[in-house]
Design a protein around this motif. Structure first.
Motif, PDB file in Angstrom:
ATOM      1  N   SER A   1       7.887   7.192  -6.207  1.00 26.52           N
ATOM      2  CA  SER A   1       7.848   8.609  -5.839  1.00 26.52           C
ATOM      3  C   SER A   1       8.408   9.487  -6.954  1.00 26.52           C
ATOM      4  O   SER A   1       8.244  10.698  -6.947  1.00 26.52           O
TER       5      SER A   1
ATOM      6  N   GLU B   1       8.633  -1.959  -1.561  1.00 26.13           N
ATOM      7  CA  GLU B   1       8.297  -0.737  -0.840  1.00 26.13           C
ATOM      8  C   GLU B   1       8.402   0.504  -1.747  1.00 26.13           C
ATOM      9  O   GLU B   1       7.455   1.270  -1.866  1.00 26.13           O
TER      10      GLU B   1
ATOM     11  N   THR C   1       6.016   0.571  -5.053  1.00 24.24           N
ATOM     12  CA  THR C   1       4.561   0.558  -4.957  1.00 24.24           C
ATOM     13  C   THR C   1       3.994   1.978  -5.004  1.00 24.24           C
ATOM     14  O   THR C   1       4.375   2.846  -4.210  1.00 24.24           O
ATOM     15  N   GLY C   2       3.084   2.200  -5.931  1.00 21.83           N
ATOM     16  CA  GLY C   2       2.451   3.510  -6.057  1.00 21.83           C
ATOM     17  C   GLY C   2       1.379   3.690  -4.999  1.00 21.83           C
ATOM     18  O   GLY C   2       0.897   2.720  -4.415  1.00 21.83           O
ATOM     19  N   GLU C   3       1.004   4.964  -4.758  1.00 16.01           N
ATOM     20  CA  GLU C   3       0.010   5.270  -3.721  1.00 16.01           C
ATOM     21  C   GLU C   3      -1.307   4.535  -3.965  1.00 16.01           C
ATOM     22  O   GLU C   3      -1.912   4.001  -3.055  1.00 16.01           O
ATOM     23  N   GLN C   4      -1.732   4.534  -5.236  1.00 10.68           N
ATOM     24  CA  GLN C   4      -3.017   3.904  -5.561  1.00 10.68           C
ATOM     25  C   GLN C   4      -3.009   2.408  -5.295  1.00 10.68           C
ATOM     26  O   GLN C   4      -4.036   1.815  -5.019  1.00 10.68           O
ATOM     27  N   GLN C   5      -1.822   1.786  -5.449  1.00 14.27           N
ATOM     28  CA  GLN C   5      -1.744   0.331  -5.331  1.00 14.27           C
ATOM     29  C   GLN C   5      -1.421  -0.128  -3.913  1.00 14.27           C
ATOM     30  O   GLN C   5      -1.482  -1.316  -3.613  1.00 14.27           O
ATOM     31  N   ARG C   6      -1.031   0.808  -3.034  1.00 17.53           N
ATOM     32  CA  ARG C   6      -0.461   0.422  -1.737  1.00 17.53           C
ATOM     33  C   ARG C   6      -1.362  -0.522  -0.929  1.00 17.53           C
ATOM     34  O   ARG C   6      -0.902  -1.531  -0.380  1.00 17.53           O
TER      35      ARG C   6
ATOM     36  N   GLU D   1      -0.228  -4.260   0.117  1.00 22.55           N
ATOM     37  CA  GLU D   1      -0.074  -4.613   1.537  1.00 22.55           C
ATOM     38  C   GLU D   1      -0.932  -5.834   1.889  1.00 22.55           C
ATOM     39  O   GLU D   1      -0.496  -6.747   2.574  1.00 22.55           O
TER      40      GLU D   1
END
Ligand SMILES: [Zn+2]
Ligand SMILES: [Zn+2]
Length: 818
Positions: free
Chosen positions: A252, A285, A288-293, A297
């Motif tokens: 973030s 948690e 982890t970047g948004e693109q990789q989430r 997961e």
């Protein structure tokens, strides 16, 4: 009075050896006379000869059990003959999933099945002629026993060594229970072959990891089989290294975290080009970047389905996912990507590694698959900083591409780099152990309930010791289900109870404890098995423990033997024992195969002990098992081989019956003492096969040329044979006029001077002139004397080629005519 079972006919004829009659007679007599009863309170020179107790399977005693027990029994009987008071107890390790699964398979309740199996085992064991004091038998499923298993749990709980935590565990969907790592083989359940999954469950653990340094260090003080010690060392798995911290901004962007890695190669930190975290790592948690989430997961979900063991297999294909974050290498200051991969486990080290693909094979494979940078930081002979790497280089050498540390050797580099990073607050030297805490929870029925209750007001409450045992209820519905909760939870009348502290409504812990807890302290119980007020009496324990000699299978080299050591240490620290190592000496016995192949039901080559004992007698069977090969290696059982052993016993029988009074003849006496010396030494080292061979060899001398055997020549041989063939030895001992048990007769005295070959000095002449002397055994023949003479330089220089004539006067002279 004539014994009816060994009929004698006319004068001069000897009764035939009838093993069945002899064995029945002496087993009955041992019972009547209490021959095998050990006086634990007063016996002098106590010697505790322990063997691993069996799991009482429905199939009955396996020949492997008898092989193991007979070897221990011979050792115990030998120590008794040498003047010790020997305690040789036996019992049954009858709880656990083996018994329970079998009970489910045949549709019978284990509480009915197990006592029957035990009765059958007991019958077969008694037949085997073991010197067991059955008054001290233990059965781990007896409430009088598991009451104290629960007591052991409570002591460890009091000492802060038992704790409950949620953990990833191996789950067998077919057995419906948690498995220890060592029960998972190639990703499958060791028992049923089902693919094992990973589950998150609340479990009870013993903190054995706290004892890792001591468990390792004490090994040096133990007289154990080297293979067993090595297995334990590897299992404990000490590695010296360092914890390094890599800082990383969160995904973030509003903070930063410090990723701790453990490495045994801090010297290669300049080559750390990426980091790998276990998928379960708590920092994943925030990294982890948004693109990789979505990818992260999905990968974490997939990992959860695997078992812990196959995740570690190094040959498997490398998989992983990039988190999107970068950390700073504390040595180079460079940004390195942070990945997750299933080959990194939360349970080992810190759950994160610095990857050094240039010098670690697994990291090299991973970097190759995902095109990550590979840097050389160690150069071996003939290499330099620029030598390309087409595989990980894991050998020694000098540091390169490592800033101020270039040129240092690997070992010095380790030390200096850790010092440097420590001064910057980025490193700390640490010793790590591979040993994990011991998960003792089993979500099954057939075990001792863990003595804990949960109260809404008081929380976790240990059951007070005076309320033990927590009885395992006799319930019909004992089958496990998929819930991950023990079947005991379905029985409300048992599940709900009163809180021992406040009296309010509480519920019981429904997990039972691991079978390995039952067997981790049973050796403490045997000498006190007849006491119902204490787990073990302190006086008796002081006298009889630690165990003098423990014999068992090497398949228990890590689990049972390590857990027993841990529990003993913990009880020692709790003030219950004054020693911390339970087994002074341990020897692993070998395994027997049949006709060159492993015994198995499907192959149809299983040895049925009863069959052989019926045909040849128990004593022949025992002796043959020990004759198959070195006891610590095992051997190949061939049905034809037993007749040679039986022949030896038949000849011993005949020799005793035919013996005339009188002293031993000189040559026989020498051989006798040589045999006593060898058998004493061999039996002491568990080298039973060579001891038997020595006795057979002596038998050949004893009966050579149909000579008449003298009593003094054969009587000690009966004693030497006694540990192997106890029934026959007793019978012959009685025949020789003794009225006490042979096992209280002492062991034949070895006289070195009688064993020595008598030596004479021969004068050696060449053409009538004295050229030297040689010392040779008194009964040396012409050819041996000639060879010895020619080996003398003082003689040899006067002899060229074959002597024309040799005059040999035994004991005096050798004249060579050349
Ligand atoms: Zn299974
Ligand atoms: Zn309460």
């Amino acid at each position: 009075m004539t014994d009816q079972s060994t009929p004698t006919s006319g004068a001069g004829e000897i009764p035939a050896y009838d093993p069945a009659a002899v064995e029945q007679k002496w087993q009955a007599r041992w019972r009547e006379r209490g021959t095998n009863d050990t006086d634990l309170a007063h016996g002098e020179r106590p010697y505790y000869a322990l063997m691993m107790f069996p799991y009482p399977s429905a199939e009955g005693l396996h020949v492997g059990n008898l092989f193991a027990f007979t070897g221990n029994d011979i050792h115990g009987r030998f120590q008794r003959l040498r003047g010790h008071t020997v305690f040789e107890p036996l019992g049954y390790d009858a709880f656990g999933i083996h018994s329970e699964n079998y009970a489910i398979k045949v549709g019978e309740h284990p509480m009915r099945l197990i006592p029957r199996n035990i009765a059958n085992f007991r019958r077969q064991l008694e037949r085997g002629g073991l010197m067991v004091d059955w008054r001290y038998q233990v059965d781990t499923t007896d409430p009088d026993y598991y009451r104290w298993t629960q007591w052991v749990f409570l002591q460890l709980y009091k000492q802060g060594l038992a704790y409950k935590k949620k953990a990833a565990v191996n789950w067998c969907p077919s057995c419906k229970t948690v498995l220890a790592n060592e029960q998972v083989v190639g990703g499958e359940c060791e028992r049923c072959g089902t693919i094992v999954e990973q589950r998150e469950l609340e479990q009870w653990f013993f903190e054995i990891s706290r004892y890792a340094p001591r468990l390792l260090a004490n090994l040096d003080t133990l007289d154990w089989s080297e293979t067993t010690k090595t297995a334990q060392r590897n299992w404990i798995g000490r590695s010296d290294g360092a914890r390094l911290s890599f800082d990383a901004p969160t995904a973030s962007g509003d903070g930063s975290v410090s990723i701790q890695v453990f490495t045994t190669r801090p010297d290669t930190v300049f080559g750390a080009t990426y980091l790998v975290l276990a998928p379960e790592h708590p920092l994943v948690e925030v990294l982890t970047g948004e693109q990789q989430r979505a990818d992260v997961e999905a990968y974490r979900e997939r990992t959860r389905k695997q078992d812990l063991v196959s995740r570690k297999v190094s040959e498997k294909e490398k998989t992983g996912v990039f988190t999107g974050s970068y950390a700073v290498n504390p040595a180079t200051g460079e940004q390195v990507p942070v990945w997750i991969a299933d080959y990194v486990l939360m349970e080992y080290g810190t759950g994160a590694i610095m990857a050094v693909p240039g010098h670690d094979e697994r990291d090299f494979d991973f970097a190759t698959v995902f095109s990550l940078p590979i840097t050389r930081v160690v150069a071996g002979d003939g290499d330099d900083a620029a030598t390309p790497l087409d595989a990980a280089y894991t050998g020694g050498g000098r540091l390169v591409n490592s800033g101020d540390f270039d040129g240092l050797g690997v070992d010095e580099g380790k030390q200096r780099i850790v010092e440097w990073l420590a001064a910057l607050g980025r490193a700390e030297p640490v010793t790590n152990y591979r040993l994990h805490d011991w998960c003792i929870s089993r979500q099954r029925y057939w075990g001792p309930p863990i003595p804990i209750v949960y109260c809404e007001k008081c929380g976790t409450v240990p059951v007070p010791e005076d309320q033990l045992p927590v009885i395992l209820p006799d319930i019909e519905d004992f089958r496990p289900d998929d819930s991950g909760v023990s079947p005991l939870a379905r029985h409300e009348e048992w599940y709900y109870t009163d809180c021992p502290t406040c009296g309010g409504r509480a519920r019981r812990e429904t997990d039972v404890s691991d079978t390995f807890l039952d067997s981790a302290w049973y050796f403490l119980r045997y000498p006190s098995a007849r006491r119902d007020d204490v787990p073990f009496d302190s006086e008796v324990t002081k006298k009889w423990l630690p165990v003098n000699s423990y014999i068992g299978g090497n398949e228990h080299a890590v689990l049972h033997l390590l857990y027993s050591r841990f529990v003993t240490m913990a009880l020692h620290d709790g003030g219950h024992l004054d020693f911390e190592e339970p087994f002074t000496r341990f020897r692993a016995h070998g395994l027997i195969i049949r006709d060159g192949a492993k015994m198995s039901k499907s192959r149809g080559n299983v040895v049925n002990p009863d069959e052989f004992m019926d045909q040849w007698g128990v004593d022949s069977f025992r002796t043959y098992l020990m004759f198959l090969g070195p006891y610590e290696q095992g051997g190949d059982f061939r049905s034809s081989g037993i007749s040679g052993v039986r022949r030896y016993l038949d000849r011993l029988w005949a020799s005793v019956h035919e013996a005339e009074d009188g002293d031993a003849e000189d040559g026989v006496l020498r051989k006798l003492h040589q045999t006593i010396g060898k058998v004493t030494d061999d039996v002491g080292r568990l080298s039973y096969n060579t001891a038997i061979a020595a006795m057979m060899e002596y038998m050949n001398v004893l009966r050579a040329g149909e000579r008449t055997v003298r009593r003094a020549e054969v009587e000690p041989l009966v004693q030497l044979t006694a540990p192997f063939a106890p029934h026959m030895a007793e019978e012959l001992w009685e025949q020789l006029g003794h009225d006490r048990s042979i096992f209280d007769s002492g062991w034949p005295e070895f006289d070195q001077s009688l064993a020595a070959e008598e030596v004479v000095r021969l004068a050696v002449q060449v053409n009538g002139k004295l050229r030297g002397t040689i010392d040779v055994p008194v009964d040396t023949d012409r050819d041996t004397a000639l060879a010895a003479a020619l080996a003398e330089p003082g003689v040899a220089k006067f002899v060229t080629g074959e002597p024309r004539k040799v005059v040999f006067v035994p004991g005096r002279l050798l004249n060579l005519v050349v």
